[in-house]
Enzyme design. Sequence first.
Site, mmCIF file in Angstrom:
data_model
loop_
_atom_site.group_PDB
_atom_site.id
_atom_site.type_symbol
_atom_site.label_atom_id
_atom_site.label_comp_id
_atom_site.label_asym_id
_atom_site.label_seq_id
_atom_site.Cartn_x
_atom_site.Cartn_y
_atom_site.Cartn_z
ATOM 1 N N TYR A 139 -62.915 -77.622 77.072
ATOM 2 C CA TYR A 139 -64.790 -78.636 77.176
ATOM 3 C C TYR A 139 -65.063 -78.270 78.027
ATOM 4 O O TYR A 139 -66.097 -78.912 78.519
ATOM 5 C CB TYR A 139 -63.638 -80.067 77.522
ATOM 6 C CG TYR A 139 -65.064 -81.251 77.566
ATOM 7 C CD1 TYR A 139 -64.194 -81.165 79.078
ATOM 8 C CD2 TYR A 139 -65.206 -81.567 77.075
ATOM 9 C CE1 TYR A 139 -65.531 -82.284 80.254
ATOM 10 C CE2 TYR A 139 -65.709 -82.561 77.335
ATOM 11 C CZ TYR A 139 -65.686 -82.957 78.590
ATOM 12 O OH TYR A 139 -66.863 -84.383 79.376
ATOM 13 N N ARG A 173 -61.204 -83.432 91.944
ATOM 14 C CA ARG A 173 -61.853 -83.895 92.994
ATOM 15 C C ARG A 173 -61.824 -85.358 92.231
ATOM 16 O O ARG A 173 -61.498 -86.758 92.339
ATOM 17 C CB ARG A 173 -63.089 -83.473 93.500
ATOM 18 C CG ARG A 173 -63.911 -84.772 94.589
ATOM 19 C CD ARG A 173 -64.781 -84.043 94.793
ATOM 20 N NE ARG A 173 -66.152 -84.582 92.992
ATOM 21 C CZ ARG A 173 -66.782 -84.526 93.113
ATOM 22 N NH1 ARG A 173 -67.458 -83.623 94.376
ATOM 23 N NH2 ARG A 173 -68.295 -84.662 92.486
ATOM 24 N N ARG A 191 -60.478 -93.094 81.406
ATOM 25 C CA ARG A 191 -60.824 -91.587 81.273
ATOM 26 C C ARG A 191 -59.551 -90.588 81.892
ATOM 27 O O ARG A 191 -59.625 -91.244 83.276
ATOM 28 C CB ARG A 191 -62.482 -90.934 81.343
ATOM 29 C CG ARG A 191 -62.955 -91.950 80.749
ATOM 30 C CD ARG A 191 -64.817 -91.169 81.272
ATOM 31 N NE ARG A 191 -65.151 -91.712 82.795
ATOM 32 C CZ ARG A 191 -66.197 -90.718 82.746
ATOM 33 N NH1 ARG A 191 -67.144 -90.893 81.695
ATOM 34 N NH2 ARG A 191 -66.197 -91.928 84.453
ATOM 35 N N PHE A 224 -80.648 -71.580 94.667
ATOM 36 C CA PHE A 224 -80.324 -72.337 93.373
ATOM 37 C C PHE A 224 -79.243 -72.159 92.898
ATOM 38 O O PHE A 224 -78.475 -73.020 92.285
ATOM 39 C CB PHE A 224 -81.184 -71.998 92.234
ATOM 40 C CG PHE A 224 -80.950 -72.966 90.772
ATOM 41 C CD1 PHE A 224 -80.274 -72.229 89.915
ATOM 42 C CD2 PHE A 224 -81.027 -74.409 90.747
ATOM 43 C CE1 PHE A 224 -80.186 -72.501 88.706
ATOM 44 C CE2 PHE A 224 -81.251 -75.161 89.762
ATOM 45 C CZ PHE A 224 -80.803 -74.533 88.193
#
Length: 342
Positions: free
Chosen positions: A143, A190, A200, A260
């Site tokens: 997932y 978290r 969920r 980034f």
Amino acid sequence: TNKLQVSGEMKRCYDFLEMTSRSFAAVIQELNPKLRDGICLFYLVLRGLDTIEDDMTIPGAKKRHLLESFHEIIYQKGWTFKESGPDEKDAILLVEFEVVIAEFLRLPTEYQEVIADITRRMGAGMAKYTRSRVVTMDDYDEYCHYVAGLVGHGLSRLFAVSGLEDKSVGENLELANSMGLFLQKTNITRDINEDVLDGRCFWPKAVWSKYAENEEEIISKRNRDNGLCALNEMCVNALSYIPHVMDYLSQIKEPSVFRFCAIPQVMAIATIVLCFNNANVLDDNVKIRKGEALKLISQATTMDNVKRVFYWYLVALEKKNHPGSHMYEEVRKITDKAKKDI
Ligand SMILES: CC(C)(C)CN1C(=O)[C@@H](CC(=O)N[C@@H](CC(=O)O)C(=O)O)O[C@H](c2cccc3ccccc23)c2cc(Cl)ccc21
């Protein structure tokens, strides 16, 4: 960022970027011009997918069709979606999505192909997980690969195609995958309280079912010691990506690309260390303080600084790791190894 040089539609795209994630929008806008627009549009296409995946008001079959065909939708001039649920915070993006499509179609074909390929694979993966839960550890890795690992694949291929980073960066996709998994597994760990209250749960059943009868019990106060055991297992699982994250960042040479990539990673190490053995995670959505975040952003400039940040947080983790806390030995191994390597 000389926005004056971008077209009207691209300006609108940067407005969407700022609406969806202000702090990260600034980092994208500071990217080298060869990558700035391409990554802004990649981010918005992914946000579009995410908005559909998150929208519980879209019927299953329709949602799966949208997710699986999104890689074709991004080529359809004028496409728009006005059926987002009222609570979807980024619904406006899908209402005005034609702006993103118009700019996407102006990108170099090589950039379009990377973005479309990742969108296709991610949409298919998301569609699969609208039906099934994350049960095994393999489900968990799969997932997270779909929703975050593939982002690493796409970004690494864009870095290479732009010519700003070595071709090999776009080929070693195992490291790229780990960059995404560290971020996503930190977020999932978290966000347990918020997710369970939303109905969920992305924590694998293989972990929580050892400590709770059902998903609600993971966070219940009467089951607190068990909840902490599950939490610590989730933290150790996320921490296992740190060596790959170090290796990936060590290969990035262009300064704006480095920042980034490094900024989300230093935020993640601070977050996962905050979460370890911390019962507040089960009651609230814990976040590192704004001041700490700003300090981390200022540090995420060179590989040496990033190593110092990771080293500091792993020492902090060691201090939190008491004999008797669950996963004590596993955490010792991680902190001892890191103190040698970093
Ligand atoms: C799920 C996710 C982790 C991939 C989301 N994701 C990220 O988390 C952003 C950071 C972000 O959005 N931060 C938000 C906080 C938040 O929203 O939680 C902020 O406001 O600071 O960073 C990632 C991201 C950035 C750089 C390199 C990456 C390599 C592999 C995978 C992802 C990588 C990201 C890059 C792109 Cl192009 C698209 C999405 C992301």
